[in-house]
Design a protein around this motif. Structure first.
Motif, PDB file in Angstrom:
ATOM      1  N   SER A  29       0.833  -1.215   0.000  1.00  0.00           N
ATOM      2  CA  SER A  29       0.000   0.000   0.000  1.00  0.00           C
ATOM      3  C   SER A  29       0.863   1.259   0.000  1.00  0.00           C
ATOM      4  O   SER A  29       0.606   2.214  -0.746  1.00  0.00           O
ATOM      5  CB  SER A  29      -0.924  -0.008   1.222  1.00  0.00           C
ATOM      6  OG  SER A  29      -1.788  -1.118   1.197  1.00  0.00           O
ATOM      7  N   LEU A  30       1.897   1.266   0.847  1.00  0.00           N
ATOM      8  CA  LEU A  30       2.793   2.424   0.892  1.00  0.00           C
ATOM      9  C   LEU A  30       3.532   2.598  -0.429  1.00  0.00           C
ATOM     10  O   LEU A  30       3.758   3.734  -0.883  1.00  0.00           O
ATOM     11  CB  LEU A  30       3.794   2.262   2.036  1.00  0.00           C
ATOM     12  CG  LEU A  30       3.206   2.356   3.451  1.00  0.00           C
ATOM     13  CD1 LEU A  30       4.252   1.971   4.488  1.00  0.00           C
ATOM     14  CD2 LEU A  30       2.690   3.761   3.721  1.00  0.00           C
ATOM     15  N   THR A  31       3.895   1.500  -1.055  1.00  0.00           N
ATOM     16  CA  THR A  31       4.569   1.552  -2.351  1.00  0.00           C
ATOM     17  C   THR A  31       3.650   2.133  -3.417  1.00  0.00           C
ATOM     18  O   THR A  31       4.077   2.936  -4.261  1.00  0.00           O
ATOM     19  CB  THR A  31       5.026   0.139  -2.768  1.00  0.00           C
ATOM     20  OG1 THR A  31       5.900  -0.385  -1.771  1.00  0.00           O
ATOM     21  CG2 THR A  31       5.746   0.169  -4.105  1.00  0.00           C
ATOM     22  N   ALA A  32       2.377   1.751  -3.370  1.00  0.00           N
ATOM     23  CA  ALA A  32       1.404   2.292  -4.329  1.00  0.00           C
ATOM     24  C   ALA A  32       1.251   3.803  -4.156  1.00  0.00           C
ATOM     25  O   ALA A  32       1.198   4.553  -5.144  1.00  0.00           O
ATOM     26  CB  ALA A  32       0.059   1.589  -4.151  1.00  0.00           C
ATOM     27  N   VAL A  33       1.191   4.253  -2.899  1.00  0.00           N
ATOM     28  CA  VAL A  33       1.101   5.696  -2.636  1.00  0.00           C
ATOM     29  C   VAL A  33       2.337   6.418  -3.156  1.00  0.00           C
ATOM     30  O   VAL A  33       2.243   7.484  -3.780  1.00  0.00           O
ATOM     31  CB  VAL A  33       0.922   5.954  -1.122  1.00  0.00           C
ATOM     32  CG1 VAL A  33       1.019   7.445  -0.805  1.00  0.00           C
ATOM     33  CG2 VAL A  33      -0.416   5.400  -0.640  1.00  0.00           C
ATOM     34  N   PHE A  39       4.334   9.653 -10.016  1.00  0.00           N
ATOM     35  CA  PHE A  39       3.710   9.828 -11.331  1.00  0.00           C
ATOM     36  C   PHE A  39       2.860  11.092 -11.382  1.00  0.00           C
ATOM     37  O   PHE A  39       2.805  11.759 -12.414  1.00  0.00           O
ATOM     38  CB  PHE A  39       2.862   8.597 -11.665  1.00  0.00           C
ATOM     39  CG  PHE A  39       3.651   7.462 -12.259  1.00  0.00           C
ATOM     40  CD1 PHE A  39       3.612   7.200 -13.617  1.00  0.00           C
ATOM     41  CD2 PHE A  39       4.453   6.660 -11.448  1.00  0.00           C
ATOM     42  CE1 PHE A  39       4.352   6.159 -14.160  1.00  0.00           C
ATOM     43  CE2 PHE A  39       5.191   5.620 -11.988  1.00  0.00           C
ATOM     44  CZ  PHE A  39       5.145   5.363 -13.346  1.00  0.00           C
ATOM     45  N   GLY A  40       2.216  11.427 -10.274  1.00  0.00           N
ATOM     46  CA  GLY A  40       1.360  12.614 -10.255  1.00  0.00           C
ATOM     47  C   GLY A  40       2.124  13.919 -10.282  1.00  0.00           C
ATOM     48  O   GLY A  40       1.629  14.924 -10.814  1.00  0.00           O
ATOM     49  N   ILE A  42       5.480  14.211 -11.403  1.00  0.00           N
ATOM     50  CA  ILE A  42       6.736  13.960 -12.094  1.00  0.00           C
ATOM     51  C   ILE A  42       7.312  15.227 -12.711  1.00  0.00           C
ATOM     52  O   ILE A  42       8.539  15.390 -12.779  1.00  0.00           O
ATOM     53  CB  ILE A  42       6.564  12.852 -13.166  1.00  0.00           C
ATOM     54  CG1 ILE A  42       7.927  12.437 -13.742  1.00  0.00           C
ATOM     55  CG2 ILE A  42       5.608  13.303 -14.254  1.00  0.00           C
ATOM     56  CD1 ILE A  42       8.897  11.905 -12.755  1.00  0.00           C
ATOM     57  N   GLY A  43       6.458  16.131 -13.136  1.00  0.00           N
ATOM     58  CA  GLY A  43       6.948  17.379 -13.727  1.00  0.00           C
ATOM     59  C   GLY A  43       7.784  18.201 -12.757  1.00  0.00           C
ATOM     60  O   GLY A  43       8.974  18.472 -13.009  1.00  0.00           O
ATOM     61  N   PRO A  44       7.200  18.612 -11.621  1.00  0.00           N
ATOM     62  CA  PRO A  44       7.982  19.380 -10.646  1.00  0.00           C
ATOM     63  C   PRO A  44       9.190  18.612 -10.100  1.00  0.00           C
ATOM     64  O   PRO A  44      10.243  19.204  -9.865  1.00  0.00           O
ATOM     65  CB  PRO A  44       6.968  19.661  -9.530  1.00  0.00           C
ATOM     66  CG  PRO A  44       5.638  19.532 -10.169  1.00  0.00           C
ATOM     67  CD  PRO A  44       5.783  18.511 -11.236  1.00  0.00           C
ATOM     68  N   ILE A  45       9.033  17.297  -9.923  1.00  0.00           N
ATOM     69  CA  ILE A  45      10.150  16.502  -9.381  1.00  0.00           C
ATOM     70  C   ILE A  45      11.316  16.484 -10.365  1.00  0.00           C
ATOM     71  O   ILE A  45      12.474  16.703  -9.985  1.00  0.00           O
ATOM     72  CB  ILE A  45       9.686  15.075  -9.051  1.00  0.00           C
ATOM     73  CG1 ILE A  45       8.701  15.076  -7.880  1.00  0.00           C
ATOM     74  CG2 ILE A  45      10.890  14.187  -8.693  1.00  0.00           C
ATOM     75  CD1 ILE A  45       8.044  13.738  -7.622  1.00  0.00           C
ATOM     76  N   SER A  46      11.030  16.199 -11.626  1.00  0.00           N
ATOM     77  CA  SER A  46      12.104  16.134 -12.624  1.00  0.00           C
ATOM     78  C   SER A  46      12.743  17.503 -12.830  1.00  0.00           C
ATOM     79  O   SER A  46      13.964  17.602 -13.015  1.00  0.00           O
ATOM     80  CB  SER A  46      11.574  15.582 -13.952  1.00  0.00           C
ATOM     81  OG  SER A  46      10.496  16.360 -14.427  1.00  0.00           O
ATOM     82  N   ASP A  47      11.939  18.568 -12.761  1.00  0.00           N
ATOM     83  CA  ASP A  47      12.507  19.916 -12.865  1.00  0.00           C
ATOM     84  C   ASP A  47      13.435  20.212 -11.691  1.00  0.00           C
ATOM     85  O   ASP A  47      14.535  20.752 -11.865  1.00  0.00           O
ATOM     86  CB  ASP A  47      11.388  20.966 -12.910  1.00  0.00           C
ATOM     87  CG  ASP A  47      10.583  20.903 -14.206  1.00  0.00           C
ATOM     88  OD1 ASP A  47      11.096  20.295 -15.176  1.00  0.00           O
ATOM     89  OD2 ASP A  47       9.465  21.436 -14.233  1.00  0.00           O
ATOM     90  N   GLY A  48      12.982  19.842 -10.491  1.00  0.00           N
ATOM     91  CA  GLY A  48      13.757  20.133  -9.293  1.00  0.00           C
ATOM     92  C   GLY A  48      15.079  19.383  -9.237  1.00  0.00           C
ATOM     93  O   GLY A  48      16.066  19.867  -8.686  1.00  0.00           O
ATOM     94  N   LEU A  58      13.420   9.118 -14.273  1.00  0.00           N
ATOM     95  CA  LEU A  58      12.945   9.118 -12.887  1.00  0.00           C
ATOM     96  C   LEU A  58      11.773   8.151 -12.713  1.00  0.00           C
ATOM     97  O   LEU A  58      11.669   7.474 -11.682  1.00  0.00           O
ATOM     98  CB  LEU A  58      12.520  10.532 -12.477  1.00  0.00           C
ATOM     99  CG  LEU A  58      13.642  11.573 -12.445  1.00  0.00           C
ATOM    100  CD1 LEU A  58      13.079  12.947 -12.125  1.00  0.00           C
ATOM    101  CD2 LEU A  58      14.695  11.205 -11.420  1.00  0.00           C
ATOM    102  N   LEU A  59      10.905   8.077 -13.710  1.00  0.00           N
ATOM    103  CA  LEU A  59       9.755   7.171 -13.615  1.00  0.00           C
ATOM    104  C   LEU A  59      10.231   5.712 -13.563  1.00  0.00           C
ATOM    105  O   LEU A  59       9.739   4.915 -12.759  1.00  0.00           O
ATOM    106  CB  LEU A  59       8.812   7.379 -14.804  1.00  0.00           C
ATOM    107  CG  LEU A  59       8.043   8.702 -14.821  1.00  0.00           C
ATOM    108  CD1 LEU A  59       7.250   8.837 -16.117  1.00  0.00           C
ATOM    109  CD2 LEU A  59       7.116   8.798 -13.622  1.00  0.00           C
ATOM    110  N   MET A  60      11.197   5.369 -14.412  1.00  0.00           N
ATOM    111  CA  MET A  60      11.710   3.997 -14.398  1.00  0.00           C
ATOM    112  C   MET A  60      12.400   3.693 -13.079  1.00  0.00           C
ATOM    113  O   MET A  60      12.230   2.606 -12.507  1.00  0.00           O
ATOM    114  CB  MET A  60      12.674   3.783 -15.574  1.00  0.00           C
ATOM    115  CG  MET A  60      11.978   3.642 -16.921  1.00  0.00           C
ATOM    116  SD  MET A  60      13.099   3.129 -18.258  1.00  0.00           S
ATOM    117  CE  MET A  60      14.013   4.648 -18.526  1.00  0.00           C
ATOM    118  N   MET A  61      13.178   4.659 -12.565  1.00  0.00           N
ATOM    119  CA  MET A  61      13.878   4.425 -11.301  1.00  0.00           C
ATOM    120  C   MET A  61      12.894   4.295 -10.153  1.00  0.00           C
ATOM    121  O   MET A  61      13.094   3.492  -9.232  1.00  0.00           O
ATOM    122  CB  MET A  61      14.847   5.579 -11.043  1.00  0.00           C
ATOM    123  CG  MET A  61      15.981   5.234 -10.094  1.00  0.00           C
ATOM    124  SD  MET A  61      17.073   3.984 -10.789  1.00  0.00           S
ATOM    125  CE  MET A  61      17.035   2.757  -9.510  1.00  0.00           C
ATOM    126  N   ALA A  62      11.800   5.070 -10.204  1.00  0.00           N
ATOM    127  CA  ALA A  62      10.778   4.987  -9.156  1.00  0.00           C
ATOM    128  C   ALA A  62      10.129   3.612  -9.142  1.00  0.00           C
ATOM    129  O   ALA A  62       9.885   3.026  -8.076  1.00  0.00           O
ATOM    130  CB  ALA A  62       9.718   6.069  -9.366  1.00  0.00           C
TER     131      ALA A  62
END
Length: 415
Positions: A29-33, A39-40, A42-48, A58-62
């Motif tokens: 459950s924690l992994t799903a969150v 994924f929700g 990903i834009g701000p995370i990849s920019d940061g 980043l999506l593949m590594m996640a």
């Protein structure tokens, strides 16, 4: 959750399948969150993180991190069930397929795209997850809310312990460029240090292998009358064989140094310090069972935090003057602090009769042998020093055989 699973799977109040399925449902459950958040956003995370052009990395590594988390408990359950061959086979299968695909893509095909580094890792991790499906289908699934509350109460200090352990592994590399006066030189020195530490990782591998085998046994043994003698003996032999590994690495350094590039070998002097720090970490792991067995895991969090504080202090204060030598001694002091605290308080709370005189004697012999090896490096030719070092190793092995592993134990009995 790995240690928690061993603790509660050996609790007579619960079925092992219920413990596993409750832990697996929680981690899943924690992994799903985690994945939904990545994924929700990903834009701000990849920019940061500076990967705005490659959010796919980043999506593949996640997903790899998520699958690793999901795999951790089935691997743990294999250890609990003493299915060592299946455990080792799946671990080796991942390594062989990963290396094989990388060799095919980068060496034989001559490709250079970073995308496939992540993709191959994702593919291999997903394949190993698939191999667990038969094991998961055999589980009698049941979720127990009361059990989960007990498990979380037991495990949250271990989470802090784990975070502190990771900090002990990486903090020196993070702190070094921040406090060293010359930023450009800091990167060069950090490269030397990081390369040389690879040799010391031999000790980390030995400790990890011991942990895989020993952790499930400790909790299974906790009900036996002779458990304290068993734990004391296991500690002694762990120390004996890690000291032997230490001497082997030191004696074979003229060969092992070729693992790293010639331009990085200036930092080889830190290897014995880092290896001894890894031995301290292994001893601390052995000592940690006293509080895990009596459900006082909070002690582990405090010991690890104390070790972290010492490590940070040594690094921040001494790196500007002593460079990467401060990193090596910081790890030594940090793990040493956690080890000593755990031993002193553990002998008061849940005493175990460790054979301290015998352990101290082995430490003394190993350090004398190491000192003589360093003398040989200074005053003997390279070939003479190598032979002399191996004689020191042989002498240590003779001591082990004579004192603790007499050959008479292994002689077959006459019919």
């Amino acid at each position: 959750m790995e240690t928690t699973l061993f603790r509660f799977a050996n609790d007579e109040r619960y079925r092992s399948d219920t413990v596993f399925s409750t832990a697996f449902a929680t981690v899943g459950s924690l992994t799903a969150v985690f994945l939904l958040l990545i994924f929700g956003f990903i834009g701000p995370i990849s920019d940061g993180l500076g990967y705005s052009e490659h959010p796919d990395y980043l999506l593949m590594m996640a997903v790899v991190v998520a699958l690793d988390a999901i795999q951790a408990l089935p691997f743990c359950y294999l250890r609990y069930q003493k299915r060592a061959i299946r455990f080792a086979s799946l671990k080796m299968l991942f390594i062989l397929i990963n290396i094989g695909l990388n060799v095919i893509y980068f060496v034989l095909l001559g490709k250079t795209s970073v995308f496939y580094v992540f993709f191959i890792n994702l593919l291999c991790t997903g394949l190993i997850t698939f191999f667990f499906l038969p094991d998961l289908l055999r589980i009698k699934w049941k979720f127990d809310g009361k059990l989960l509350r007990e498990m979380l109460s037991y495990s949250w200090p271990i989470l802090i312990l784990g975070i502190a352990g990771i900090l002990n592994q990486v903090a020196d590399k993070i702190i070094f460029p921040l406090v060293y006066p010359d930023e450009e030189q800091a990167n060069i020195l950090l490269g030397d240090y990081g390369s040389c530490v690879k040799i010391a990782m031999i000790m980390a591998m030995i400790t990890q292998a011991f942990r895989y085998a020993y952790e499930p046994i400790v909790f299974a043994k906790s009900k036996d009358a002779d458990k304290t003698e068993y734990y004391a003996t296991a500690m002694k032999f762990f120390i004996i064989f890690t000291l032997l590994a230490f001497l082997c690495v030191m004696g074979w350094m003229p060969v092992l140094k070729y693992i790293i590039g010639e331009q990085y070998r200036e930092g080889l002097g830190v290897v014995p310090i880092v290896m001894m720090a890894e031995i301290f970490m292994g001893i601390y792991f052995n000592l940690s069972f006293w509080y895990k067995l009596i459900d006082k895991t909070i002690y582990g969090a405090w010991f690890s935090l104390a070790g972290c504080i010492v490590l940070f202090a040594v690094n921040i204060l001494l790196i500007p003057t002593y460079g990467y030598w401060a990193c090596a001694w910081g790890g030594f002091a940090g793990y040493g602090t956690a080890m000593v605290l755990s031993y002193i308080i553990g002998q008061n709370k849940n005493p175990i009769p460790y054979p301290m005189k015998s352990i101290a004697l082995y430490f003394m012999i190993a350090m004398v042998a190491f000192g003589l090896m360093k003398w040989g490096e200074t005053y003997l030719p390279t070939w003479g020093s190598f032979i002399f070092s191996n004689l020191m190793i042989l002498g240590f092995v003779v001591k082990i055989i004579k004192s603790d592993l007499p050959l008479s134990r292994f002689k077959s009995k006459k019919c």
